[in-house]
Design a protein around this motif. Structure first.
Motif, PDB file in Angstrom:
ATOM      1  N   ARG A 100       0.830  -1.210   0.000  1.00 34.06           N
ATOM      2  CA  ARG A 100       0.000   0.000   0.000  1.00 34.06           C
ATOM      3  C   ARG A 100       0.863   1.258   0.000  1.00 34.06           C
ATOM      4  NH1 ARG A 100      -3.593  -3.093   3.109  1.00 34.06           N
ATOM      5  NH2 ARG A 100      -2.552  -2.536   5.062  1.00 34.06           N
ATOM      6  N   LEU A 101       1.944   1.247   0.755  1.00 29.71           N
ATOM      7  CA  LEU A 101       2.831   2.411   0.794  1.00 29.71           C
ATOM      8  C   LEU A 101       3.438   2.692  -0.573  1.00 29.71           C
ATOM      9  CD1 LEU A 101       4.687   1.895   4.203  1.00 29.71           C
ATOM     10  CD2 LEU A 101       3.094   3.729   3.618  1.00 29.71           C
ATOM     11  N   ILE A 102       3.874   1.643  -1.268  1.00 32.88           N
ATOM     12  CA  ILE A 102       4.441   1.815  -2.616  1.00 32.88           C
ATOM     13  C   ILE A 102       3.380   2.394  -3.545  1.00 32.88           C
ATOM     14  CG2 ILE A 102       5.316   0.593  -4.637  1.00 32.88           C
ATOM     15  CD1 ILE A 102       7.412   0.793  -2.532  1.00 32.88           C
ATOM     16  N   ALA A 103       2.164   1.851  -3.494  1.00 37.87           N
ATOM     17  CA  ALA A 103       1.087   2.343  -4.358  1.00 37.87           C
ATOM     18  C   ALA A 103       0.776   3.806  -4.057  1.00 37.87           C
ATOM     19  CB  ALA A 103      -0.171   1.484  -4.187  1.00 37.87           C
ATOM     20  N   ASP A 104       0.778   4.167  -2.768  1.00 37.43           N
ATOM     21  CA  ASP A 104       0.519   5.562  -2.383  1.00 37.43           C
ATOM     22  C   ASP A 104       1.605   6.485  -2.924  1.00 37.43           C
ATOM     23  OD1 ASP A 104      -1.766   4.815  -1.069  1.00 37.43           O
ATOM     24  OD2 ASP A 104      -0.872   4.864   0.944  1.00 37.43           O
ATOM     25  N   GLU A 105       2.863   6.032  -2.892  1.00 30.39           N
ATOM     26  CA  GLU A 105       3.958   6.849  -3.414  1.00 30.39           C
ATOM     27  C   GLU A 105       3.809   7.076  -4.915  1.00 30.39           C
ATOM     28  OE1 GLU A 105       7.633   4.980  -2.330  1.00 30.39           O
ATOM     29  OE2 GLU A 105       7.291   5.223  -0.188  1.00 30.39           O
ATOM     30  N   ARG A 107       0.999   6.919  -6.649  1.00 31.81           N
ATOM     31  CA  ARG A 107      -0.179   7.760  -6.860  1.00 31.81           C
ATOM     32  C   ARG A 107       0.148   9.226  -6.592  1.00 31.81           C
ATOM     33  NH1 ARG A 107      -3.178   5.281  -3.466  1.00 31.81           N
ATOM     34  NH2 ARG A 107      -3.840   3.703  -4.956  1.00 31.81           N
ATOM     35  N   ALA A 108       0.896   9.475  -5.509  1.00 29.88           N
ATOM     36  CA  ALA A 108       1.267  10.855  -5.173  1.00 29.88           C
ATOM     37  C   ALA A 108       2.171  11.446  -6.255  1.00 29.88           C
ATOM     38  CB  ALA A 108       1.963  10.897  -3.812  1.00 29.88           C
ATOM     39  N   GLY A 109       3.082  10.633  -6.781  1.00 27.11           N
ATOM     40  CA  GLY A 109       3.968  11.113  -7.844  1.00 27.11           C
ATOM     41  C   GLY A 109       3.208  11.491  -9.098  1.00 27.11           C
ATOM     42  N   VAL A 110       2.233  10.668  -9.474  1.00 32.60           N
ATOM     43  CA  VAL A 110       1.422  10.968 -10.664  1.00 32.60           C
ATOM     44  C   VAL A 110       0.603  12.234 -10.451  1.00 32.60           C
ATOM     45  CG1 VAL A 110      -0.498  10.158 -12.089  1.00 32.60           C
ATOM     46  CG2 VAL A 110       1.338   8.581 -11.470  1.00 32.60           C
ATOM     47  N   ARG A 111       0.011  12.365  -9.264  1.00 33.45           N
ATOM     48  CA  ARG A 111      -0.791  13.566  -8.990  1.00 33.45           C
ATOM     49  C   ARG A 111       0.074  14.821  -9.025  1.00 33.45           C
ATOM     50  NH1 ARG A 111      -4.213  10.878  -4.127  1.00 33.45           N
ATOM     51  NH2 ARG A 111      -5.895  10.010  -5.377  1.00 33.45           N
ATOM     52  N   ASP A 164       9.143   6.697 -16.135  1.00 33.89           N
ATOM     53  CA  ASP A 164       8.995   6.560 -14.677  1.00 33.89           C
ATOM     54  C   ASP A 164       8.123   5.357 -14.325  1.00 33.89           C
ATOM     55  OD1 ASP A 164      10.546   8.789 -14.283  1.00 33.89           O
ATOM     56  OD2 ASP A 164       8.855  10.149 -13.934  1.00 33.89           O
ATOM     57  N   LEU A 165       6.990   5.228 -15.012  1.00 37.29           N
ATOM     58  CA  LEU A 165       6.068   4.132 -14.720  1.00 37.29           C
ATOM     59  C   LEU A 165       6.692   2.777 -15.046  1.00 37.29           C
ATOM     60  CD1 LEU A 165       2.764   5.699 -16.099  1.00 37.29           C
ATOM     61  CD2 LEU A 165       3.308   5.280 -13.704  1.00 37.29           C
ATOM     62  N   ARG A 166       7.282   2.673 -16.247  1.00 37.58           N
ATOM     63  CA  ARG A 166       7.884   1.397 -16.640  1.00 37.58           C
ATOM     64  C   ARG A 166       9.055   1.026 -15.743  1.00 37.58           C
ATOM     65  NH1 ARG A 166       7.279  -0.397 -22.520  1.00 37.58           N
ATOM     66  NH2 ARG A 166       5.237   0.420 -23.047  1.00 37.58           N
ATOM     67  N   LEU A 175       1.568  -1.075  -9.461  1.00 40.54           N
ATOM     68  CA  LEU A 175       0.880   0.066 -10.067  1.00 40.54           C
ATOM     69  C   LEU A 175      -0.615  -0.204  -9.975  1.00 40.54           C
ATOM     70  CD1 LEU A 175       1.164   2.761 -11.526  1.00 40.54           C
ATOM     71  CD2 LEU A 175       1.175   1.523 -13.685  1.00 40.54           C
ATOM     72  N   ALA A 176      -1.244   0.433  -8.996  1.00 38.91           N
ATOM     73  CA  ALA A 176      -2.667   0.206  -8.756  1.00 38.91           C
ATOM     74  C   ALA A 176      -3.512   0.829  -9.856  1.00 38.91           C
ATOM     75  CB  ALA A 176      -3.063   0.794  -7.399  1.00 38.91           C
ATOM     76  N   ALA A 177      -4.674   0.225 -10.117  1.00 34.57           N
ATOM     77  CA  ALA A 177      -5.588   0.752 -11.134  1.00 34.57           C
ATOM     78  C   ALA A 177      -6.031   2.168 -10.779  1.00 34.57           C
ATOM     79  CB  ALA A 177      -6.805  -0.162 -11.269  1.00 34.57           C
TER      80      ALA A 177
END
Length: 200
Positions: A100-105, A107-111, A164-166, A175-177
């Motif tokens: 969850r922490l990785i997914a939050d990081e 998500r925050a980066g994309v935002r 970055d994503l790849r 990488l959460a939906a």
């Protein structure tokens, strides 16, 4: 940060995976990566010595199946997994928190990237216009130049975020939906802001 198994935790987790089904070493490594959302991918040098130790303790057996060595839990191994079910639940909860922490990081980066892009576009549309070009200048040529600049900006943004994503996924990241959904929403909002600016 990838989850780090505390002393003995990886041993117990390997037993729990073998309690589900017999597996070969690579399958165990893949299962660990899958169960942790790619945040932990152990090496052969980490897995095989622990499997040998489990075999020495009589908790697993191994058989050679063609070119693969298949490990299977013994009754003694099953008894240990059953007696330490509380410990196993704690390990799994810790791994879930790490994912969850990785997914939050991510998500925050994309935002943050989307906010930065929107701010740049807003600043560009609010900037004072340049002095009018001489009447001999072709207004269509000027518009084509701005389209070219916009193409460069979009290509640069796409290439950077895609890398970055790849890269994140290649390093085993999750990488959460919802992250991609947030990206789509932000892009839709940005596109509408640009269209609105063109209409004004």
């Amino acid at each position: 940060m990838p989850p780090v198994f505390s002393h003995g935790d990886l041993r117990l987790y390997l037993l729990s995976l073998l309690d589900e089904a017999p597996r070969h070493g690579y399958d165990l490594m893949q299962a660990l990566s899958d169960r942790t959302g790619g945040t932990y991918t152990p090496s052969a040098g980490t897995i095989y010595p622990r499997l040998s130790k489990l075999e020495e303790e009589g908790l697993v057996t191994k058989t050679v199946d063609g070119r693969k060595t298949v490990y299977e839990i013994t009754d003694a191994g099953r008894a240990e997994v059953a007696s330490r079910s509380g410990d196993l639940a704690g390990i799994e909860a810790g791994l879930a928190d790490s994912v969850r922490l990785i997914a939050d990081e991510v998500r925050a980066g994309v935002r943050e990237a989307m906010r930065s892009l929107q701010a740049d576009l807003a600043a560009a549309s609010a900037a004072p216009s340049r002095p009018a070009a001489p009447s001999s200048a072709d207004p269509r040529a000027a518009a084509r130049e701005q389209v070219r600049r916009a193409d460069e900006l979009l290509a640069e943004f796409r290439a950077g975020l895609r890398a970055d994503l790849r890269g994140h996924v290649a390093r085993g990241g999750d990488l959460a939906a919802s992250v991609v959904d947030d990206l789509k929403t932000a892009l839709d909002e940005t596109a509408e802001a640009v269209r609105s600016a063109m209409r004004n």
